[in-house]
Design an enzyme around this catalytic site. Structure first.
Site, PDB file in Angstrom:
ATOM      1  N   ILE A  85      30.210  17.360  43.333  1.00  0.00           N
ATOM      2  CA  ILE A  85      30.611  16.233  44.218  1.00  0.00           C
ATOM      3  C   ILE A  85      31.886  15.663  43.457  1.00  0.00           C
ATOM      4  O   ILE A  85      32.494  14.952  44.330  1.00  0.00           O
ATOM      5  CB  ILE A  85      29.493  15.405  44.587  1.00  0.00           C
ATOM      6  CG1 ILE A  85      28.842  15.014  43.654  1.00  0.00           C
ATOM      7  CG2 ILE A  85      28.550  16.045  45.598  1.00  0.00           C
ATOM      8  CD1 ILE A  85      27.823  13.691  43.740  1.00  0.00           C
ATOM      9  N   GLY A 102      35.455  15.014  36.646  1.00  0.00           N
ATOM     10  CA  GLY A 102      36.473  13.953  36.186  1.00  0.00           C
ATOM     11  C   GLY A 102      37.038  14.362  34.875  1.00  0.00           C
ATOM     12  O   GLY A 102      36.892  15.716  34.558  1.00  0.00           O
ATOM     13  N   PHE A 112      36.168  14.531  31.864  1.00  0.00           N
ATOM     14  CA  PHE A 112      35.264  14.966  30.984  1.00  0.00           C
ATOM     15  C   PHE A 112      34.069  15.567  31.057  1.00  0.00           C
ATOM     16  O   PHE A 112      33.202  15.874  30.606  1.00  0.00           O
ATOM     17  CB  PHE A 112      34.637  13.699  30.028  1.00  0.00           C
ATOM     18  CG  PHE A 112      34.234  12.509  30.932  1.00  0.00           C
ATOM     19  CD1 PHE A 112      32.799  12.602  31.373  1.00  0.00           C
ATOM     20  CD2 PHE A 112      34.835  11.633  31.413  1.00  0.00           C
ATOM     21  CE1 PHE A 112      32.345  11.632  32.042  1.00  0.00           C
ATOM     22  CE2 PHE A 112      34.316  10.569  32.293  1.00  0.00           C
ATOM     23  CZ  PHE A 112      33.065  10.924  32.889  1.00  0.00           C
ATOM     24  N   VAL A 131      30.295  16.313  38.003  1.00  0.00           N
ATOM     25  CA  VAL A 131      29.516  15.535  38.737  1.00  0.00           C
ATOM     26  C   VAL A 131      28.859  16.274  39.908  1.00  0.00           C
ATOM     27  O   VAL A 131      29.368  16.998  40.695  1.00  0.00           O
ATOM     28  CB  VAL A 131      29.963  14.190  39.419  1.00  0.00           C
ATOM     29  CG1 VAL A 131      28.948  13.352  39.940  1.00  0.00           C
ATOM     30  CG2 VAL A 131      30.895  13.371  38.400  1.00  0.00           C
ATOM     31  N   ASP A 134      39.677   0.417  34.101  1.00  0.00           N
ATOM     32  CA  ASP A 134      40.068   1.440  35.057  1.00  0.00           C
ATOM     33  C   ASP A 134      39.698   1.060  36.370  1.00  0.00           C
ATOM     34  O   ASP A 134      39.202   1.898  37.232  1.00  0.00           O
ATOM     35  CB  ASP A 134      39.674   2.571  34.335  1.00  0.00           C
ATOM     36  CG  ASP A 134      40.413   3.770  34.855  1.00  0.00           C
ATOM     37  OD1 ASP A 134      41.548   3.645  35.553  1.00  0.00           O
ATOM     38  OD2 ASP A 134      39.962   4.880  35.178  1.00  0.00           O
TER      39      ASP A 134
END
Ligand SMILES: *[C@@H]1O[C@H](CO)[C@@H](O)[C@H](O)[C@H]1NC(C)=O
Ligand SMILES: *[C@@H]1O[C@H](CO)[C@@H](O)[C@H](O)[C@H]1NC(C)=O
Ligand SMILES: *[C@@H]1O[C@H](CO)[C@@H](O)[C@H](O)[C@H]1NC(C)=O
Ligand SMILES: *[C@@H]1O[C@H](CO)[C@@H](O)[C@H](O)[C@H]1NC(C)=O
Ligand SMILES: *[C@@H]1O[C@H](CO)[C@@H](O)[C@H](O)[C@H]1NC(C)=O
Ligand SMILES: *[C@@H]1O[C@H](CO)[C@@H](O)[C@H](O)[C@H]1NC(C)=O
Ligand SMILES: *[C@@H]1O[C@H](CO)[C@@H](O)[C@H](O)[C@H]1NC(C)=O
Ligand SMILES: *[C@@H]1O[C@H](CO)[C@@H](O)[C@H](O)[C@H]1NC(C)=O
Ligand SMILES: *[C@@H]1O[C@H](CO)[C@@H](O)[C@H](O)[C@H]1NC(C)=O
Ligand SMILES: *[C@@H]1O[C@H](CO)[C@@H](O)[C@H](O)[C@H]1NC(C)=O
Length: 883
Positions: A572, A575, A577, A580, A690
């Site tokens: 879904i 990122g 890193f 997800v 952020d």
């Protein structure tokens, strides 16, 4: 002319007392030993100790050189006193027998008598309820200061308060209350005043002591005579029955006439300031039987007629007073015979009172009753005495009030944080109906979060954190909180509200599956935290290498993660890193599982940072953390699944179902609440670093939550100076230019980013608008604002369906957030307040059916945040504590 003040109340005559009724009298000998009741031989008045009227202060005796037998004339109640070394305001609470609204006379007496051995005269203020009665100041240690006030009670109880002005410890020697006939001492109609005694004279009497035991009101009359007056008197009874003022016989029997029969009878006085208002009560009775002769006179004040002509009746008392106050500094009263009179004018007694405007009403009685109940129920030990809201500078600790001109003050805020409250939440809280803020955090409250709290219709803030409350927050409060009308802070176990857990069927349960697991989590976190603290220390001493993630509790094995994500089937989001995945817990709860890519060292740090933060920060507008996995190179974070994805996607043009203006405001308010909590609710404060639409997630109910604490940083609280960091982090378009240039980080950097989010919500544009060339949203909107072209600014997809003033205000908020200099930017608290007003404006504008979001709404993908920077940082997170 009258000179000086009242003759000191030093009683020299031991009069034999005929049993005085003293009906309704309250006679308090302040500072006397417990159970020490006595009858004053001079007056026949029974005094009681003060324990029943006051809960603070200490008993003292005046020093022996001022006391009996060195001072044989000392009135007994004055030999001891109660002093108040602690607290700004200390009060006696009197409960007159007569109904509310009855008139009474109050008298307070003070004799310093070097009771403290300091030989230093204190100076302090005396208040009647919330109004200044008198400033007490002594000339010397044996000065007896007596001050009297006549006032109508405004509630069932009367507070007499001593206020410490920083000029010495307040004390009081005696306090007396006398009920009066309600029809006397009348003043101008409709103006609530009380009368402070200026002078009270028994004219023409020279032998007396002043205090007459036949005065049913127990007034103290000072004998007065003038060398230019002659004394006239009678030994006959004087009929006082038609005169409610009831001057005692000794007072009214004697009078004065001018020595030269053709002279005027005159007196004058000087006030302290020009604005002083006075009422004068003159007592007349004819005491000389004069056949075929007439006494007839007029009375004037400063040359203008006050009353006349008056013919005093033989052996009948009459009282004359001014109906309109005499205002000014110099006052001159003249009593002079009319042309047809052949006897000189007469005066039997006079009272002069200074009017005190009763500007300060006592606190709304139901609020008082409720807060007194609370005080009793929880044994609140905060020096709560006297009126809760008044005097204004001396409200009760932890209380805030709203004062209006003509209405009683209302309690609007009650802060009982860390006050050792235990037991259940009292129903009395719901009786403070104007309450806007209630802070009961960090006590030992137990039992349910009661349903009656919803009765507090004005409530905008409630903090119940740090208690042992069970059950969930009333649905109505949850709804109000969702609507952004209420900031709710509750413990995890009360979060799973009946609203979000029970009510809705086939809903993706967002937070934690059940109360039980919440409890387990809670306990786990505590254990974790303890363990972690130890480990942290060990880790630190061992070079910080290989720092393990917290404990094995609430930890998932990699096999479990595989199971939850069904072998990582449903991606879904991706990122910087890791990836997800959507997952399902055993109980059916949908979750989002963020897998940390094994190669990324940076990611590993973020993982640890985020895990640490998530475990400590809980707020309904921050993404909830369910657990994590830490098995060698397999690291995963498990969050609540947010059914409606992130705000960025939702706002994007792809979305077919545009958000209404109201929804946009609600989302902004939720996000602002989350940020406000990070900034002001955590110790030390946390800077998100952020904030962007991609990091604002939307639940199934369209509750917005701030996600991704990967970059968050707690700033040390004692040193509130900006934190200087070497690597700038954030997302282009949202990045605070000042922070970028100076590398100095503070909360205002988040405020800037939030301002950009708000602009995106308002305009539907991206932070960086890509047309022919890229333009930043602030630069895009500024010229339109200058042209006041709100139509072009607000998202066209709204088709003009918004309240224009609400939109302008939101725009102002956004601009106040994005000012170049951080110093000039608003705080999140201010932003929150302003946004709530925007919402209120929109709601009152558009009272039509409120759009409820349902299943048909577009469900976007869960997008983990893109982290723009991949550079490594070497900060270590200071552990934040949720408040
Ligand atoms: C004051 O004096 C009375 C009697 O002389 C004594 O009973 C009382 O304890 C004294 N009070 C204090 C506070 O010393
Ligand atoms: C109060 O005074 C009025 C006359 O001014 C009198 O008629 C009335 O009876 C008095 N009331 C009481 C309770 O004494
Ligand atoms: C009384 O006063 C009048 C005028 O003020 C004066 O003429 C008269 O002499 C005075 N009488 C006495 C006895 O002083
Ligand atoms: C009383 O006054 C009247 C006129 O005013 C006079 O005729 C009469 O003599 C006076 N009586 C006395 C006793 O002075
Ligand atoms: C009253 O009269 C005196 C002089 O007789 C004057 O000095 C004073 O200002 C007057 N006070 C007021 C309030 O008018
Ligand atoms: C006394 O007052 C009345 C008005 O009540 C007035 O007619 C009369 O002239 C006054 N008398 C004097 C001596 O000023
Ligand atoms: C309350 O405090 C303010 C500021 O400290 C002061 O100006 C004001 O006079 C005070 N009011 C009272 C009634 O003491
Ligand atoms: C105080 O009360 C007034 C009148 O009731 C109201 O208009 C105002 O909003 C209140 N202020 C606060 C801060 O609650
Ligand atoms: C209540 O008081 C505490 C300590 O004085 C303070 O930290 C907290 O912010 C207050 N709560 C509210 C809601 O103002
Ligand atoms: C709340 O106020 C009502 C009157 O308005 C009173 O009857 C009731 O006892 C109060 N309840 C509590 C718990 O103070």
């Amino acid at each position: 002319m009258f000179v000086g003040y009242l003759t000191p109340l030093l009683l020299s005559l031991a009069v034999l007392v005929h049993g005085q009724l003293q009906t309704g009298f309250i006679s308090i000998d302040c500072g006397s030993p417990v159970n020490f009741n006595f009858v004053d031989v001079d007056t026949g008045i029974s005094y009681t100790p003060d324990g029943a009227y006051v809960s603070t202060g200490i008993n003292n005796n005046i020093s022996s050189e001022y006391a009996y037998p060195n001072n044989p004339n000392l009135a007994y109640p004055l030999s001891d006193l109660r002093s108040f070394p602690d607290g700004n305001k200390n009060c006696y609470t009197l409960t007159p027998a007569a109904a509310k609204g009855s008139l009474y006379l109050l008298r307070a007496s003070f004799l310093y008598g070097n009771y403290d051995g300091e030989d230093k005269l204190p100076e302090f203020d005396l208040y009647l309820d919330a109004n200044l009665w008198s400033s007490i100041k002594f000339g010397n240690a044996f000065d007896v200061i007596t001050t009297e006030i006549i006032s109508a009670s405004v509630s069932d109880t009367i507070s007499v308060c001593l206020v410490n002005k920083g000029l010495g410890i307040p004390f009081i020697s005696a306090l007396e209350l006398r009920p009066l006939n309600n029809s006397i001492y009348g003043t101008e109609l409709g103006s609530p005043v009380s009368l402070v005694l200026f002078e009270r004279f028994d004219i023409g009497y020279t032998k007396g002591t002043g205090r007459y035991n036949d005065d049913i009101y127990d007034r103290i009359w000072s004998p007065y005579n003038s060398p230019s007056w002659n004394i006239v008197s009678t030994s006959s009874e004087i009929n006082n029955n038609e005169n409610g003022y009831r001057a005692p016989l000794e007072v009214i029997r004697t009078a004065a006439v001018p020595r030269n029969g053709s002279d005027r009878l005159e007196f004058s006085w000087t006030a302290d300031d020009d604005a002083s208002k006075f009422y004068v009560y003159m007592y007349f009775a004819e005491v000389q039987l004069a056949k075929n002769q007439t006494r007839k006179f007029n009375i004037s004040w400063n040359g203008s007629l006050m009353f006349g002509p008056l013919v005093p009746r033989y052996l009948f008392a009459a009282t004359i007073s001014n109906s309109e106050a005499f205002t000014g500094k110099e006052h001159h009263i003249s009593i002079y015979k009319t042309v047809d009179a052949n006897l000189p004018p007469i005066l039997n007694a006079v009272e002069i009172y200074m009017a005190k405007q009763l500007d300060e009403l006592p606190t709304f009685s139901e609020d008082v009753a409720a807060v007194l109940n609370i005080k009793t129920a929880y044994q609140v030990n905060k020096g709560w005495v006297g009126d809760p809201c008044g005097p204004k500078n001396y409200t009760w600790e932890g209380l805030e009030c709203n004062y209006s001109v003509s209405l009683p003050p209302r309690i609007i805020s009650l802060n009982l944080t860390s006050s050792g409250l235990s037991g259940i939440i009292s129903a009395s809280f719901a009786n403070i109906t104007s309450m806007e803020s209630l802070d009961l955090s960090n006590n030992h409250l137990s039992g349910p979060v009661p349903e009656f709290l919803k009765e507090l219709k004005s409530l905008k803030f409630m903090n119940l954190e740090g208690n042992q409350l069970s059950g969930s927050v009333p649905t109505e409060l949850v709804d109000r909180s969702k609507a952004g009308l209420l900031t709710l802070r509750v413990d995890e176990q009360n979060l799973c509200s009946s609203g979000s857990c029970k009510n809705k069927k086939n809903v993706v349960v967002p937070v934690v599956a059940s109360l039980l697991s919440a409890l387990v989590l809670c306990i786990a976190l505590i254990i974790l935290w303890r363990l972690r603290r130890k480990q942290k220390w060990e880790a630190d001493t061992s070079n910080g290498e290989g720092r393990p993630l917290p404990s094995k509790n609430r930890q998932f094995t990699y096999a479990e993660v595989l199971n939850i994500t069904n072998n990582f089937q449903d991606v879904i989001g991706k990122g910087g890193f890791g990836t997800v995945f959507r997952g399902n817990m055993k109980d059916g709860t949908q979750v989002a599982v963020k897998m940390l890519s094994t190669s990324s060292k940076q990611g590993s740090k973020e993982f640890q940072a985020e895990a640490e933060l998530l475990m400590r920060v809980h707020h309904r507008n921050l993404a909830s953390f369910i657990g994590y996995c830490d098995e060698g190179s397999n690291m995963a974070l498990i969050y609540e699944y947010m059914a409606n994805g992130n705000l960025k996607d939702y706002l994007s043009y792809k979305s077919s179902n545009p958000l209404s203006w109201e929804m946009r405001l609600r989302i902004a308010i939720h996000a602002a609440q989350g940020l406000e909590y990070l900034h002001h609710g955590c110790k030390p404060p946390i800077i998100h670093r952020d904030v962007k639409t991609a990091n604002i997630l939307l639940s199934e109910n369209m509750d917005a939550k701030i996600a991704d604490f990967g970059l968050s940083r707690a700033i040390p609280s004692d040193d509130h100076s900006d934190v200087i960091i070497t690597t700038v982090m954030g997302t282009p378009g949202y990045l605070d230019p000042e922070y970028y240039n100076s590398r100095k980080l503070n909360e205002k950097s988040d405020v800037f980013s939030f301002g950009i989010v708000l602009l995106e919500l308002i305009t539907g544009q991206n932070a960086v608008i890509k047309k022919d060339e890229s333009i930043h949203i602030v630069n895009w909107v500024s010229p339109l604002i200058e042209r006041e072209d709100i139509g072009s600014i607000v998202d066209q997809r709204l088709h003009g369906e918004f309240d224009v003033s609400s939109a302008w205000k939101a725009l102002e908020v956004a601009m106040a957030c994005t000012r170049p200099k951080s110093l000039h930017r608003a705080t999140m608290s201010t932003v929150l307040t302003e946004l709530n007003q925007c919402l209120a404006m929109e709601l009152s504008h558009n009272r039509e059916t409120k759009e409820r979001f349902s299943e048909e709404i577009y469900i976007g993908p869960y997008n983990s945040s893109e982290v723009c920077s991949t550079s490594t940082t070497s900060y270590s997170i200071t552990r934040p504590f949720a408040r």
